[in-house]
Design an enzyme around this catalytic site. Sequence first.
Site, PDB file in Angstrom:
ATOM      1  CE  LYS A 153      29.677-114.951  -2.289  1.00 14.06           C
ATOM      2  NZ  LYS A 153      30.499-113.860  -2.752  1.00 14.06           N
ATOM      3  CB  CYS A 191      27.438-111.383   1.186  1.00 18.18           C
ATOM      4  SG  CYS A 191      28.230-109.848   0.067  1.00 18.18           S
TER       5      CYS A 191
HETATM    6  N1  SAJ Z   1      31.032-110.493  11.973  1.00 16.33           N
HETATM    7  C1  SAJ Z   1      31.302-110.792  13.395  1.00 16.33           C
HETATM    8  N2  SAJ Z   1      31.940-111.405  13.630  1.00 16.33           N
HETATM    9  C2  SAJ Z   1      33.253-111.952  13.143  1.00 16.33           C
HETATM   10  C3  SAJ Z   1      33.337-111.618  11.684  1.00 16.33           C
HETATM   11  C4  SAJ Z   1      32.285-110.878  11.151  1.00 16.33           C
HETATM   12  O1  SAJ Z   1      30.130-110.292  13.861  1.00 16.33           O
HETATM   13  O2  SAJ Z   1      34.131-112.490  13.867  1.00 16.33           O
HETATM   14  C5  SAJ Z   1      30.086-109.640  11.199  1.00 16.33           C
HETATM   15  C6  SAJ Z   1      30.966-108.334  10.791  1.00 16.33           C
HETATM   16  O3  SAJ Z   1      30.775-107.209  11.949  1.00 16.33           O
HETATM   17  C7  SAJ Z   1      29.643-108.130   9.817  1.00 16.33           C
HETATM   18  C8  SAJ Z   1      29.256-109.235   9.204  1.00 16.33           C
HETATM   19  O4  SAJ Z   1      29.782-110.400  10.100  1.00 16.33           O
HETATM   20  O5  SAJ Z   1      28.608-107.251  10.223  1.00 16.33           O
HETATM   21  C9  SAJ Z   1      29.767-109.802   7.679  1.00 16.33           C
HETATM   22  O6  SAJ Z   1      31.173-109.162   7.868  1.00 16.33           O
HETATM   23  P1  SAJ Z   1      32.538-110.143   7.207  1.00 16.33           P
HETATM   24  O7  SAJ Z   1      33.915-109.269   7.433  1.00 16.33           O
HETATM   25  O8  SAJ Z   1      32.380-111.385   7.628  1.00 16.33           O
HETATM   26  O9  SAJ Z   1      32.077-110.322   5.767  1.00 16.33           O
HETATM   27  P2  SAJ Z   1      31.459-109.354   4.644  1.00 16.33           P
HETATM   28  O10 SAJ Z   1      30.330-109.394   4.256  1.00 16.33           O
HETATM   29  O11 SAJ Z   1      32.259-107.887   4.459  1.00 16.33           O
HETATM   30  O12 SAJ Z   1      32.227-110.229   3.191  1.00 16.33           O
HETATM   31  C10 SAJ Z   1      31.834-111.768   3.048  1.00 16.33           C
HETATM   32  C11 SAJ Z   1      32.942-112.373   2.976  1.00 16.33           C
HETATM   33  N3  SAJ Z   1      32.966-113.958   3.143  1.00 16.33           N
HETATM   34  C12 SAJ Z   1      33.671-114.675   3.464  1.00 16.33           C
HETATM   35  O13 SAJ Z   1      34.466-114.408   4.372  1.00 16.33           O
HETATM   36  C13 SAJ Z   1      33.354-116.048   3.851  1.00 16.33           C
HETATM   37  C14 SAJ Z   1      33.752-111.979   1.449  1.00 16.33           C
HETATM   38  O14 SAJ Z   1      35.000-112.878   1.194  1.00 16.33           O
HETATM   39  C15 SAJ Z   1      32.444-112.249   0.437  1.00 16.33           C
HETATM   40  O15 SAJ Z   1      33.161-111.859  -0.867  1.00 16.33           O
HETATM   41  C16 SAJ Z   1      31.589-111.167   0.750  1.00 16.33           C
HETATM   42  O16 SAJ Z   1      31.044-111.469   1.947  1.00 16.33           O
HETATM   43  C17 SAJ Z   1      30.547-111.428  -0.580  1.00 16.33           C
HETATM   44  O17 SAJ Z   1      30.446-110.618  -1.301  1.00 16.33           O
HETATM   45  O18 SAJ Z   1      29.660-112.463  -0.484  1.00 16.33           O
END
Ligand code: SAJ
Length: 412
Positions: A212, A266
């Site tokens: 994870k 996360c």
């Molecule tokens: N972000 C960027 N650029 C990107 C993608 C995301 O700047 O290309 C930013 C987003 O705007 C946000 C942050 O990253 O601020 C996180 O967003 P996210 O959509 O990547 O992830 P979370 O935090 O909503 O959910 C993540 C997920 N993990 C992965 O994709 C590996 C989800 O599957 C997990 O279950 C979750 O963390 C968790 O609970 O750990």
Amino acid sequence: MEFETISVMGLGYIGLPTAAAFAARRKKVIGVDVNQHAVDTINRGAIHIVEPELDMLVQAAVTQGYLRATTIPEPADAFLIAVPTPFMDGHRPDLTFIEAASRAIAPVLKKGDLVVLESTSPVGATAKMAGWMAELRPDLTFPQQAGESSDVRVAHCPERVLPGHVIRELVENDRVIGGMTRRCSEAASELYKVFVRGECILTDERTAEMCKLTENSFRDVNIAFANELSLICDRLDINVWELIRLANRHPRVSILQPGPGVGGHCIAVDPWFIVDSAPDEARLIRTARTVNDDKPHWVIERVERAATRFKAPVIACLGLAFKANIDDLRESPAVEIARELGERFPGQVVAVEPNVNCLPEQLQGHVELGRLQDALTRADIVVILVDHAPFKSIDPIRLQAKVVIDTRGVLA
Ligand code: SAJ
């Protein structure tokens, strides 16, 4: 093994949907939370968090009598622990909530029960949890004492659902199931198969914990790469969005998107658990965290630089949520940027967040909450912080003669 009654400890963004998923499969579910308000809300058939489709599921589960919430743990056949694991000073993992939950269920455990830790945890946390329960129940045996013949089975099965898509991903995603013994893994797998349509893959608990953390660190490192590119491109006067689009035409390149920083509970937290457990080795993972954490300051500096061209500029911050099309403002870089700008430019910052009706406490008194069209009319500087759908359809004419700082490539 038959699981008649399932108890879910922690009724938040993960625990409540999971409880509802079991209840939808006609299992008797006892939800436990220390928050009386959450417990009362759920028992009314309502929800205290925002997640599409969850309200309907919870309402059905409660009215049909499959789900009930309480503040005091009761006996069950399986216990799932889904409580927060934040970090303390120095980015050290804080296991207080896991410890409290496991100590709270210890008195109601019986021979044959299964305990699953779902909370994202540093390597070793599941074994610690088993230790806390064993301490309070010397009359029962646990896997660290009795191996395969233990009275209580213990496993780690991290959640991996994406906020905003929880209900679908809970059912469809594969699950990594790490038991403290093989039989623990098998028991946990049987439990999840009640509602999971993805594959349940068995491993040990330490690998599951690390798995994870690895998934979220992978994403953090890749976002850091995109964020670093955005700084480099700014210096070299290259459009980073076009650059990434072009590079991603390569069959083996898939660069993520830069942004104002990384938010949520996360991705900005979990990599630190790896750094804490292997500080000398986790160099890239630590640096990625720093690159992403520094990004909001870089955005603030750019706004300040732009502001020197005006006497008392009105600054519109578009978006406060931590990512697009959600209402979750917690740990959001956009909130951090708006707050800092509000303090530096008192009375001049208007935030637009279509998904909320009021500002979070930390912004009150510093920032005004406004409507999109009005904010655009008044603004000298427009800072796009979240790629919410309504911002994508802003008429470019509305932005003419304004300084636009687009941290998400909404206009690119
Ligand atoms: N972000 C960027 N650029 C990107 C993608 C995301 O700047 O290309 C930013 C987003 O705007 C946000 C942050 O990253 O601020 C996180 O967003 P996210 O959509 O990547 O992830 P979370 O935090 O909503 O959910 C993540 C997920 N993990 C992965 O994709 C590996 C989800 O599957 C997990 O279950 C979750 O963390 C968790 O609970 O750990």
